[in-house]
Write a protein that holds these residues in place. Structure first.
Motif, PDB file in Angstrom:
ATOM      1  N   ARG A   1     -62.155 -57.522 -33.104  1.00 47.01           N
ATOM      2  CA  ARG A   1     -62.575 -57.765 -31.629  1.00 47.01           C
ATOM      3  C   ARG A   1     -61.530 -58.062 -30.783  1.00 47.01           C
ATOM      4  O   ARG A   1     -61.475 -57.305 -30.027  1.00 47.01           O
ATOM      5  CB  ARG A   1     -63.695 -58.949 -31.776  1.00 47.01           C
ATOM      6  CG  ARG A   1     -64.100 -59.221 -30.455  1.00 47.01           C
ATOM      7  CD  ARG A   1     -65.337 -60.258 -30.560  1.00 47.01           C
ATOM      8  NE  ARG A   1     -64.971 -61.409 -31.421  1.00 47.01           N
ATOM      9  CZ  ARG A   1     -65.709 -62.134 -31.936  1.00 47.01           C
ATOM     10  NH1 ARG A   1     -67.101 -62.216 -31.586  1.00 47.01           N
ATOM     11  NH2 ARG A   1     -65.490 -63.170 -32.815  1.00 47.01           N
TER      12      ARG A   1
ATOM     13  N   GLU B   1     -67.240 -45.055 -26.421  1.00 48.19           N
ATOM     14  CA  GLU B   1     -67.460 -45.517 -27.780  1.00 48.19           C
ATOM     15  C   GLU B   1     -66.598 -46.952 -27.890  1.00 48.19           C
ATOM     16  O   GLU B   1     -67.155 -47.632 -28.650  1.00 48.19           O
ATOM     17  CB  GLU B   1     -67.132 -44.722 -28.718  1.00 48.19           C
ATOM     18  CG  GLU B   1     -67.851 -43.385 -28.861  1.00 48.19           C
ATOM     19  CD  GLU B   1     -67.607 -42.297 -27.684  1.00 48.19           C
ATOM     20  OE1 GLU B   1     -66.593 -42.551 -27.000  1.00 48.19           O
ATOM     21  OE2 GLU B   1     -68.473 -41.401 -27.516  1.00 48.19           O
ATOM     22  N   GLU B   2     -65.523 -47.049 -27.206  1.00 52.04           N
ATOM     23  CA  GLU B   2     -64.648 -48.104 -27.356  1.00 52.04           C
ATOM     24  C   GLU B   2     -65.371 -49.383 -26.951  1.00 52.04           C
ATOM     25  O   GLU B   2     -65.273 -50.440 -27.332  1.00 52.04           O
ATOM     26  CB  GLU B   2     -63.265 -47.882 -26.768  1.00 52.04           C
ATOM     27  CG  GLU B   2     -62.209 -47.161 -27.665  1.00 52.04           C
ATOM     28  CD  GLU B   2     -60.980 -46.655 -26.899  1.00 52.04           C
ATOM     29  OE1 GLU B   2     -60.066 -46.614 -27.391  1.00 52.04           O
ATOM     30  OE2 GLU B   2     -61.039 -46.583 -25.617  1.00 52.04           O
TER      31      GLU B   2
ATOM     32  N   LYS C   1     -68.499 -49.768 -26.103  1.00 48.42           N
ATOM     33  CA  LYS C   1     -69.877 -49.882 -26.843  1.00 48.42           C
ATOM     34  C   LYS C   1     -69.294 -50.768 -28.156  1.00 48.42           C
ATOM     35  O   LYS C   1     -70.128 -51.904 -28.447  1.00 48.42           O
ATOM     36  CB  LYS C   1     -70.320 -48.759 -27.384  1.00 48.42           C
ATOM     37  CG  LYS C   1     -71.485 -48.778 -28.129  1.00 48.42           C
ATOM     38  CD  LYS C   1     -72.365 -47.587 -28.395  1.00 48.42           C
ATOM     39  CE  LYS C   1     -73.483 -47.527 -29.138  1.00 48.42           C
ATOM     40  NZ  LYS C   1     -73.315 -47.383 -30.372  1.00 48.42           N
ATOM     41  N   THR C   2     -68.372 -50.359 -28.880  1.00 47.83           N
ATOM     42  CA  THR C   2     -68.077 -51.301 -29.999  1.00 47.83           C
ATOM     43  C   THR C   2     -67.800 -52.759 -29.808  1.00 47.83           C
ATOM     44  O   THR C   2     -67.901 -53.619 -30.458  1.00 47.83           O
ATOM     45  CB  THR C   2     -66.866 -50.355 -30.664  1.00 47.83           C
ATOM     46  OG1 THR C   2     -67.299 -49.025 -31.156  1.00 47.83           O
ATOM     47  CG2 THR C   2     -66.299 -51.298 -32.147  1.00 47.83           C
TER      48      THR C   2
ATOM     49  N   GLU D   1     -70.808 -54.647 -28.941  1.00 50.47           N
ATOM     50  CA  GLU D   1     -71.351 -54.933 -30.472  1.00 50.47           C
ATOM     51  C   GLU D   1     -70.695 -56.057 -31.198  1.00 50.47           C
ATOM     52  O   GLU D   1     -71.350 -56.677 -31.737  1.00 50.47           O
ATOM     53  CB  GLU D   1     -71.666 -53.527 -31.245  1.00 50.47           C
ATOM     54  CG  GLU D   1     -72.774 -52.544 -30.415  1.00 50.47           C
ATOM     55  CD  GLU D   1     -72.826 -51.295 -31.155  1.00 50.47           C
ATOM     56  OE1 GLU D   1     -71.823 -50.929 -31.775  1.00 50.47           O
ATOM     57  OE2 GLU D   1     -73.726 -50.649 -30.701  1.00 50.47           O
ATOM     58  N   LEU D   2     -69.391 -55.841 -31.382  1.00 47.87           N
ATOM     59  CA  LEU D   2     -68.873 -56.749 -32.054  1.00 47.87           C
ATOM     60  C   LEU D   2     -68.823 -58.324 -31.179  1.00 47.87           C
ATOM     61  O   LEU D   2     -68.611 -59.376 -31.886  1.00 47.87           O
ATOM     62  CB  LEU D   2     -67.304 -56.561 -32.093  1.00 47.87           C
ATOM     63  CG  LEU D   2     -66.890 -55.292 -32.819  1.00 47.87           C
ATOM     64  CD1 LEU D   2     -65.413 -55.043 -32.848  1.00 47.87           C
ATOM     65  CD2 LEU D   2     -67.148 -55.714 -34.307  1.00 47.87           C
TER      66      LEU D   2
END
Length: 83
Positions: A4, A21-22, A24-25, A28-29
């Motif tokens: 993270r 995508e980065e 979003k990840t 989510e983390l």
């Protein structure tokens, strides 16, 4: 250094070139989840007790959206805890 924090550092270092995508990840983390959408390009991420974050699903994500998302994560302590 956690995954993270590595991703946070990468995004913070160059907020002008962040893929959807980065970001979003990272969210989510940090405990955020994607809210169901009814169309359109904007995606909303929510976490109980925290300000929602939204940005368009484009590459690259606009710098203003990236900076706002990072500020929300910093302000609500999502980068510090293990959620």
């Amino acid at each position: 250094m956690s995954r993270r924090m590595k991703l946070y550092a990468k995004i913070r270092q160059n907020p002008k070139d962040v893929r959807y995508e980065e970001l979003k990840t990272l969210l989510e983390l940090c405990g955020y989840s994607l809210r169901q959408t009814s169309g359109g390009s904007h995606r909303w991420f929510v976490k109980p007790g925290c300000e929602p974050i939204h940005f368009p699903e484009h590459h690259p994500v606009g710098e203003v959206y990236v900076k706002k998302a990072l500020k929300v994560l910093e302000d609500n302590g999502s980068l510090d805890d293990d959620s």
